[in-house]
Design an enzyme around this catalytic site. Structure first.
Site, PDB file in Angstrom:
ATOM      1  N   LYS A 102      78.436  94.490  33.045  1.00  0.00           N
ATOM      2  CA  LYS A 102      79.700  94.598  33.375  1.00  0.00           C
ATOM      3  C   LYS A 102      80.178  94.275  34.809  1.00  0.00           C
ATOM      4  O   LYS A 102      79.398  94.557  35.709  1.00  0.00           O
ATOM      5  CB  LYS A 102      79.944  96.301  33.368  1.00  0.00           C
ATOM      6  CG  LYS A 102      81.445  96.670  33.461  1.00  0.00           C
ATOM      7  CD  LYS A 102      81.719  98.194  33.213  1.00  0.00           C
ATOM      8  CE  LYS A 102      83.277  98.278  33.052  1.00  0.00           C
ATOM      9  NZ  LYS A 102      83.431 100.005  33.125  1.00  0.00           N
ATOM     10  N   GLU A 150      84.698 114.442  23.227  1.00  0.00           N
ATOM     11  CA  GLU A 150      85.912 115.583  23.513  1.00  0.00           C
ATOM     12  C   GLU A 150      85.442 116.801  22.596  1.00  0.00           C
ATOM     13  O   GLU A 150      85.419 118.081  23.238  1.00  0.00           O
ATOM     14  CB  GLU A 150      87.282 115.070  23.437  1.00  0.00           C
ATOM     15  CG  GLU A 150      87.486 114.172  24.458  1.00  0.00           C
ATOM     16  CD  GLU A 150      87.229 112.796  24.235  1.00  0.00           C
ATOM     17  OE1 GLU A 150      87.590 111.963  25.076  1.00  0.00           O
ATOM     18  OE2 GLU A 150      86.640 112.599  22.821  1.00  0.00           O
ATOM     19  N   ARG A 168      92.007 114.857  20.877  1.00  0.00           N
ATOM     20  CA  ARG A 168      91.049 114.890  20.108  1.00  0.00           C
ATOM     21  C   ARG A 168      90.208 116.131  19.642  1.00  0.00           C
ATOM     22  O   ARG A 168      89.428 115.969  18.953  1.00  0.00           O
ATOM     23  CB  ARG A 168      89.794 114.098  20.640  1.00  0.00           C
ATOM     24  CG  ARG A 168      90.563 112.461  20.900  1.00  0.00           C
ATOM     25  CD  ARG A 168      89.721 111.675  21.377  1.00  0.00           C
ATOM     26  NE  ARG A 168      89.917 110.107  21.083  1.00  0.00           N
ATOM     27  CZ  ARG A 168      89.247 108.999  20.842  1.00  0.00           C
ATOM     28  NH1 ARG A 168      87.784 109.207  21.280  1.00  0.00           N
ATOM     29  NH2 ARG A 168      89.486 107.997  20.437  1.00  0.00           N
TER      30      ARG A 168
END
Length: 647
Positions: free
Chosen positions: A287, A376, A404
C-alpha cells in the site's frame, strides 16, 4: 494549477487505447499513472496510498479483460483511482470528491465501467458472483472479477460469498490484494494465515510447475486441466498445510504472486481467463507503492489531505489560538478517563481505531480495548457478550457502518436489554466521502427499537457527560450517543463530569413567536442563526433536546403551550427522525402548531464539503434563519421611514 499526465497516459482515453500498447510499454504506463495520482491527490486531496498499491493491477485488468463487457468489481473503492483514470475520467480526475465532481468511489451512474457502487467493504465477491450467475443463465461469455483486500476479507459477508461461489459453478475470479492493511493494520487469524501462505509458497510453486508442464503437452486443454486437478489433490497433503482454506471452499487457488510485476500479472490473468469456474488469485502488494513516505506509514497516508509531493509535508491550517478538538478525539480521551475510574469499561471498534480514536485506549489499555476487524455484526454481538458479564462496553462504530449490524442491535442487544453503549461517530453528513458514508439513518432505525436510549451532544462537554451517564450503574438500557465528523466548538473541552437525567433536554433561551428545537451539534448553527435574527428584531426561543428517545415530554408540553410556530433541526434524515418524533408528540397530545423540520431531506445527498452540504440541505445557520423568517413573514418591520417585509 494544471497537471499534465505522461505522454502515454495522455493517449489513453479508454481501455481500448490501452490495449493498443505493447506489453513493454505497460511499465511506462504504470509509472505515469502512479505519478499522475500523486500529482493530483497532493494538490486536490483524496484517498492516496490504496490506489498507489494497485496501479499495476489496474493496468493489467483493463489490458487483459474486455471491460466494461467483462465485469470488474472493486471492493470498498478507495483503490479505484487508477481504474477511473484509465476509463475516460482522466481529465476530470482533479474534480474527484469535490462538490458536483467525480465520486471518490466507483459509482454506477458515473460510468458504465463502474459495474457496482461501493463505499463499504466486503461486497465485491457477492456482487461479482451475482453477475457471473446472470451471465451463465443468459449464455453470455462474460467474465466477472472481484478485487478484494485482505482487510475486507475479514468480514463475514466475504466468507458467505466464497462459500456460495465454490458451489455455484459460475465463472468468477476473486483477486485477493494482500497488503496487510485496510486503513489501519489488519488484525486476526486470517492475517497470520495469509502471511503463512505468502512466506511459504512451496505448494504453489510445485503446482505452478505442474500446470506449466501439462499446459505445454499436446494432450488437449480439458485433459490437461483434469490431470492437473488430480495431481493437485494428491499434492495438498504432502507439500502444504496452508493452502486448504480457499480450496476447502472449492475455490481454485493461485499465487501468491508479486502484484507489482506487470508482466507477470498480465500473463497470469490471461491464463486464468481460460480456466472456467470459481478461482482465487492471491497477489502481494505494498500500500502506497512508489511514494516512500506512504509505504512507510500507510495509515497516515491513507487519506492525508493536501501535501507537498517533494518534501512530503502535509499542509495543515495554521492556527494562532487554541482550537476545538475533533469529536472523535474527545471520545478517545474521555473513554480513558472513565476507564481509569471504572475497571468494568471496555472499548470495541470494527477496524477503525484511528478513525474513531479508540487507538488511544488500545495503546494505553490493550487488554480492555479491541479492534475486531471489518466485522460490524461481530463487534455488536461480542459487545453484547461482554455486557452479559457485567462489562460496560463502548462499541464505537461509524453511523453508516452501524447499518450493517441492525439485526444484532435488535436481537442481541435490545431484546435482552443489555446496556451496550453505541458511540456513533460520523453521524450526519460527512462531506467528501458522499452518500455511502453519510450517517443519515441511525435516528430512524434506532428510534423504532424498544429499550433504546438515543442521544446527541451539542458540544464536547455534553459528549463527555453523556458518556459518563451511559456507563453509570443506574443506566440499564442500550444507549446511543451520536456525534458528527470534525471539530466541536469548545477549545477548553476537558470539563468535569456531570450526570445527565436520561430523557431530559434543556432550555437555552426564552423567545417570542418561534421555538427552535435542536438535536445535537446543529444546535450551534441555531445559536448563530439566532444571533443574526436578533439584529432584525426577531427573537426565537431555543431548546437543546439532547435526547430523541425518550424524548423530553415535559419540555415539549412547555413548547407547544407557549409557541404556535416550531422549527426542529437535526443532522439526520427528516423522515422518521427527531422532527418526526416531535410531530408524533404533538399529534398524540392534541396540540396544533406550525412545525417545520430541517435536516437531511428524503433523497441521496452527494459529496462536497460539510459547509456546502449543510447549505444545500438548508440546516446551516443561514437555512435556519431563513426558516424562521418564513414563519414570521407576515410581520412587517417599519424602520427609518421604510417598510421591509421579512421573508
Amino acid at each position: 494549477m494544471e497537471i499534465s499526465p505522461g505522454i502515454l497516459l495522455q493517449s489513453i482515453n479508454n481501455p481500448d487505447d490501452l490495449k493498443k500498447l505493447s506489453r513493454e510499454q505497460l511499465h511506462q504506463v504504470c509509472d505515469e499513472l502512479r505519478q499522475y495520482i500523486i500529482d493530483v491527490v497532493s494538490v486536490h486531496g483524496g484517498h492516496f496510498a490504496a490506489s498507489l498499491g494497485v496501479v499495476e493491477l489496474s493496468v493489467a485488468l483493463h489490458y487483459v479483460y474486455n471491460t466494461p463487457y467483462d465485469q470488474l468489481v472493486w471492493d470498498v473503492g478507495h483503490q479505484a483511482y487508477g481504474h477511473k483514470i484509465l476509463t475516460g475520467r482522466r481529465d476530470n480526475f482533479p474534480s474527484n470528491r469535490k462538490y458536483n465532481g467525480l465520486s471518490g468511489f466507483p459509482k454506477r451512474s458515473e460510468s458504465n465501467y463502474d459495474t457496482f457502487g461501493v463505499g463499504h467493504s466486503s461486497t465485491s465477491i457477492s456482487a461479482a458472483l451475482g453477475m457471473a450467475m446472470a451471465a451463465k443463465y443468459k449464455g453470455e461469455d462474460r467474465k466477472s472479477v472481484a478485487v478484494i483486500g485482505d482487510g475486507s476479507m475479514t468480514a463475514g459477508m466475504a466468507f458467505e460469498a466464497m462459500n456460495h461461489a465454490g458451489v455455484a459453478d459460475s465463472d468468477v475470479l476473486i483477486i485477493l490484494n494482500d497488503n496487510c492493511m485496510s486503513i489501519d493494520p489488519n488484525v486476526g487469524a486470517l492475517k497470520e494465515y495469509l502471511t503463512d501462505i505468502s512466506t511459504s509458497p512451496t505448494y504453489n510453486k510445485v503446482r505452478d510447475e505442474v500446470w506449466n508442464i501439462l499446459g505445454k503437452l499436446p494432450i488437449g486443454k480439458k485433459f490437461s486441466r483434469d490431470m492437473a486437478s488430480k495431481l493437485e489433490a494428491g499434492m495438498k497433503g504432502m507439500v502444504s498445510k496452508s493452502s486448504n482454506l480457499f480450496e476447502a471452499l472449492k475455490l481454485r487457488y493461485f499465487g501468491p504472486i508479486d502484484g507489482h510485476n506487470i508482466t507477470k500479472l498480465v500473463d497470469t490473468l490471461k491464463d486464468l481467463k481460460d480456466i472456467p469456474g470459481p478461482k482465487l488469485l492471491h497477489i502481494v502488494t505494498v500500500k502506497g507503492k512508489g511514494y516512500a513516505l506512504a509505504e512507510k506509514d500507510q495509515t497516515k497516508w491513507h487519506a492525508p489531505g493536501l501535501f507537498d509531493k517533494v518534501t512530503g509535508e502535509i499542509f495543515r491550517k495554521k492556527i494562532d489560538s487554541p482550537q476545538p478538538p475533533k469529536y472523535q478525539d474527545v471520545f478517545g480521551h474521555t473513554i480513558i478517563e472513565l476507564a481509569e475510574k471504572n475497571n468494568l469499561i471496555m472499548g470495541v471498534t470494527p477496524a477503525m481505531p484511528s478513525g474513531s480514536s479508540l487507538k488511544f485506549m488500545m495503546e494505553k489499555m490493550p487488554d480492555r480495548a479491541f479492534d475486531v476487524g471489518i466485522c460490524e455484526q461481530h463487534a455488536v454481538t461480542v459487545s453484547a457478550g461482554l455486557a452479559t458479564q457485567g462489562m460496560r462496553v463502548f462499541c464505537n462504530i461509524y453511523s453508516s457502518f452501524m447499518q450493517r449490524a441492525f439485526d444484532q442491535a435488535v436481537h442481541d442487544v435490545a431484546i435482552q436489554k443489555l446496556p451496550v453503549i453505541f458511540c456513533l461517530d460520523r453521524a450526519g453528513l460527512v462531506g467528501e466521502d458522499g452518500p455511502t458514508h453519510h450517517g443519515c439513518y441511525d435516528i430512524p432505525y434506532f428510534r423504532c427499537i424498544p429499550h433504546m436510549v438515543i442521544s446527541a451532544p451539542m458540544n464536547e462537554q455534553e459528549l463527555r457527560n453523556l458518556m459518563y451517564t451511559a456507563q453509570l450503574d443506574s443506566n440499564t438500557s442500550p444507549f446511543v450517543i451520536r456525534y458528527p465528523r470534525g471539530e466541536g466548538v469548545m477549545p477548553e473541552w476537558k470539563t468535569t463530569f456531570e450526570a445527565i437525567e436520561i430523557g431530559k433536554g434543556r432550555k437555552l433561551k426564552d423567545g417570542k413567536e418561534v421555538a427552535i428545537l435542536s438535536f445535537g451539534h446543529p444546535g450551534n448553527f441555531a445559536q448563530a442563526a439566532i444571533r443574526e435574527l436578533r439584529t432584525e428584531g426577531i427573537d426565537p426561543a431555543h431548546y437543546d433536546m439532547r435526547f430523541v428517545k425518550p424524548i423530553d415530554e415535559a419540555l415539549l408540553h412547555e413548547v407547544f403551550s407557549t409557541y404556535n410556530k416550531v422549527i426542529t433541526v437535526e443532522d439526520g434524515a427528516t423522515v422518521g427522525g427527531a422532527g418526526s418524533a416531535v410531530l408524533e408528540f404533538m399529534s398524540e397530545h392534541g396540540y396544533h402548531a406550525e412545525v417545520k423540520r430541517l435536516g437531511i431531506p428524503d433523497r441521496l445527498v452527494e459529496h462536497g464539503t460539510l459547509k456546502e452540504l449543510h447549505r444545500e440541505c438548508g440546516y446551516d445557520a443561514q437555512g435556519i434563519a431563513e426558516a424562521v423568517r418564513s414563519m414570521v413573514k407576515d410581520r412587517i418591520t417599519v424602520s427609518a421611514g421604510s417598510i421591509t417585509m421579512l421573508g
